[in-house]
Design an enzyme around this catalytic site. Sequence first.
Site, mmCIF file in Angstrom:
data_model
loop_
_atom_site.group_PDB
_atom_site.id
_atom_site.type_symbol
_atom_site.label_atom_id
_atom_site.label_comp_id
_atom_site.label_asym_id
_atom_site.label_seq_id
_atom_site.Cartn_x
_atom_site.Cartn_y
_atom_site.Cartn_z
ATOM 1 N N GLY A 41 11.583 11.929 -8.308
ATOM 2 C CA GLY A 41 12.113 10.954 -7.346
ATOM 3 C C GLY A 41 12.029 9.528 -7.857
ATOM 4 O O GLY A 41 12.827 8.690 -7.470
ATOM 5 N N GLY A 42 11.058 9.255 -8.730
ATOM 6 C CA GLY A 42 10.950 7.914 -9.308
ATOM 7 C C GLY A 42 10.109 6.973 -8.468
ATOM 8 O O GLY A 42 9.876 7.196 -7.270
ATOM 9 N N GLY A 198 -4.628 -10.513 -7.683
ATOM 10 C CA GLY A 198 -3.258 -10.741 -8.134
ATOM 11 C C GLY A 198 -2.489 -11.540 -7.104
ATOM 12 O O GLY A 198 -2.837 -11.541 -5.918
ATOM 13 N N GLY A 199 -1.449 -12.231 -7.590
ATOM 14 C CA GLY A 199 -0.665 -13.064 -6.687
ATOM 15 C C GLY A 199 0.830 -12.885 -6.891
ATOM 16 O O GLY A 199 1.626 -13.748 -6.537
ATOM 17 N N GLY A 200 1.226 -11.730 -7.468
ATOM 18 C CA GLY A 200 2.649 -11.452 -7.660
ATOM 19 C C GLY A 200 3.255 -10.861 -6.393
ATOM 20 O O GLY A 200 2.619 -10.835 -5.328
ATOM 21 N N ILE A 202 3.949 -7.757 -5.467
ATOM 22 C CA ILE A 202 3.282 -6.594 -4.865
ATOM 23 C C ILE A 202 2.002 -7.041 -4.164
ATOM 24 O O ILE A 202 1.708 -6.620 -3.037
ATOM 25 C CB ILE A 202 3.004 -5.518 -5.944
ATOM 26 C CG1 ILE A 202 4.333 -4.963 -6.477
ATOM 27 C CG2 ILE A 202 2.136 -4.391 -5.395
ATOM 28 C CD1 ILE A 202 4.213 -4.022 -7.650
ATOM 29 N N GLY A 288 -0.574 -6.043 -11.881
ATOM 30 C CA GLY A 288 0.619 -5.720 -12.667
ATOM 31 C C GLY A 288 0.622 -4.316 -13.236
ATOM 32 O O GLY A 288 -0.329 -3.540 -13.070
ATOM 33 N N ARG A 289 1.731 -4.006 -13.860
ATOM 34 C CA ARG A 289 1.945 -2.690 -14.439
ATOM 35 C C ARG A 289 2.297 -2.850 -15.917
ATOM 36 O O ARG A 289 2.711 -3.933 -16.329
ATOM 37 C CB ARG A 289 3.075 -1.969 -13.683
ATOM 38 C CG ARG A 289 2.759 -1.766 -12.204
ATOM 39 C CD ARG A 289 3.916 -1.128 -11.465
ATOM 40 N NE ARG A 289 4.190 0.219 -11.899
ATOM 41 C CZ ARG A 289 3.626 1.306 -11.367
ATOM 42 N NH1 ARG A 289 2.780 1.204 -10.363
ATOM 43 N NH2 ARG A 289 3.931 2.504 -11.819
ATOM 44 N N HIS A 462 29.206 -20.116 13.268
ATOM 45 C CA HIS A 462 28.126 -20.856 13.905
ATOM 46 C C HIS A 462 27.704 -20.147 15.192
ATOM 47 O O HIS A 462 28.569 -19.696 15.943
ATOM 48 C CB HIS A 462 28.605 -22.272 14.236
ATOM 49 C CG HIS A 462 27.613 -23.064 15.027
ATOM 50 N ND1 HIS A 462 26.486 -23.604 14.449
ATOM 51 C CD2 HIS A 462 27.560 -23.375 16.344
ATOM 52 C CE1 HIS A 462 25.784 -24.232 15.387
ATOM 53 N NE2 HIS A 462 26.410 -24.108 16.551
#
Length: 480
Positions: A41-42, A198-200, A202, A288-289, A462
């Site tokens: 499925g990925g 982390g701050g990305g 994800i 990260g990956r 509008h």
Amino acid sequence: MQKFDYDVAVLGGGSAGYAAARTAAGAGLKTAVIEGGEEAGGLCILRGCMPTKALLYAAEVMHLAGHAGPWGIRAENVSFDFEKVMARKNALIKGFADYRRQQLAGGKFKFVRANARFLDAHTVKLTPHPSFGHPLPAKRGEGRGEGGSQLITAKNFIITTGSVVAPPPLPQLRETGYITSDDALTLTRLPESLIVLGGGAIACEFAQFFARFGVKVTLLQRSEHILKEFDPDAAVEIEKVFRREDIEIFTNTKLIDTKRDGGLKTVSFQHEGRTVSVSAGEILFALGRVPNTASLGLDQAGVITERGRIVANELMQTSAPHIYTAGDCTGPHEIVHLTVQQGEIAAHNVAQPGRPRKMDYRLLISVVFTEPQVAFVGLTEKEAKARDISYLTASYPFNDHGKSLIMEAKDGFVKLLADPKSGEILGGACVGPMGGELIHEIVTAMAKRMTVHELAAMPHYHPTLAEIWTYPAEELAGQI
Ligand SMILES: Cc1cc2nc3c(=O)[nH]c(=O)nc-3n(C[C@H](O)[C@H](O)[C@H](O)COP(=O)(O)OP(=O)(O)OC[C@H]3O[C@@H](n4cnc5c(N)ncnc54)[C@H](O)[C@@H]3O)c2cc1C
């Protein structure tokens, strides 16, 4: 002439692999897809885009229900059933994954469930995943290896083996214990508190999801701002919203140590010249990956990597001219629509080498599904400065726009970058309600190389969120 079992063998059946196989088979090539994961499925469907966005939308509904006061609506004691939140996500994902498996099994290509490893430039050894519980079927013309493994040969290969979670930067993190994004998607109960490393994209998406479901979240980021690939004005806006939602953020940090004491996990880090320690019930590792290429035997096939990433040219061709690649295993961006495009281009170039197609990242889009959403297309100011590209820019805030005031969605802004002479739109950014949708107006405009004059003159209904683009467009048109 050497005879091969297949014209092209695609290694990996995720988004990039499926796109490559469909394109190659559609062009009349005898194609095989070899998928070695326990579940087919990925990443996007099983543990990436789709499950995270399903959960984030639940968090948005939860937040809106709990903050209905401005519209005069009383929704007191808003609560949730976490099991049901996860069950809805699981049901959606099952539907998407079942459909993808039907596409893989019913395509015009052979779908093989096994792990592939190169033995030489035209041969891979296939080893079934232990959980498949059956040996690979014997095929005429396909040799047998040791231990039930099978060998197949192909004239060309397309490597699309994706990515895996990066190894932890501190060895003691393993002992302390942590969860990854994969684990976060299968939790059966929420931790009381969480440290997000982390701050990305994800990290930020999960931080807000957990915080909105009542978890005390602390986010630690190494660089000056979260979301470092975006311009600082976008990051600052999200930092403001996160702090308002009680997410504690430390930027400019350097991890020093982690430890576990009973039920609490502690992370120590350097921050503004001193050592700070924070403790929580769980740690989410979102640093990260890395490309999933280590066990592919790429050196046997003459495929060069750089820090694990398969090196490829704009045709998606590797250092071995008959081997192509696509997706997270090559990068440079871990974004689904690009992995699909790379897969299609790789397969097209295998099928029609005389009419090559190239990857073009001019219309690079990036979206973070926090609330407000953060999105950009094309050039950022950061990149324009780094590449010494002249530009003019104008922005407009959502706290002064009719539709967003109606929606009480006052955080954020839109911004355009334009060529100072021609007025061509070079980039756009949107931090705001439905930013991931709104950015597509600028994607379309940039695809057709429109100028700010043309955008400003285009009709906008509008009151809509989309009409906000006309303000920076008019301002820039006035300047040029
Ligand atoms: C939490 C999270 C959220 C995300 N959200 C978004 C988002 O909102 N939008 C977006 O655009 N992107 C998002 N992404 C990124 C996106 O999911 C990936 O860029 C994309 O799915 C990568 O596709 P791929 O085909 O390169 O890799 P994958 O989908 O990982 O496919 C690789 C396949 O190769 C198989 N494989 C590996 N090794 C072998 C081998 N030796 N032999 C045979 N098969 C093998 C694997 O089993 C796997 O099925 C997210 C990622 C994560 C982790």
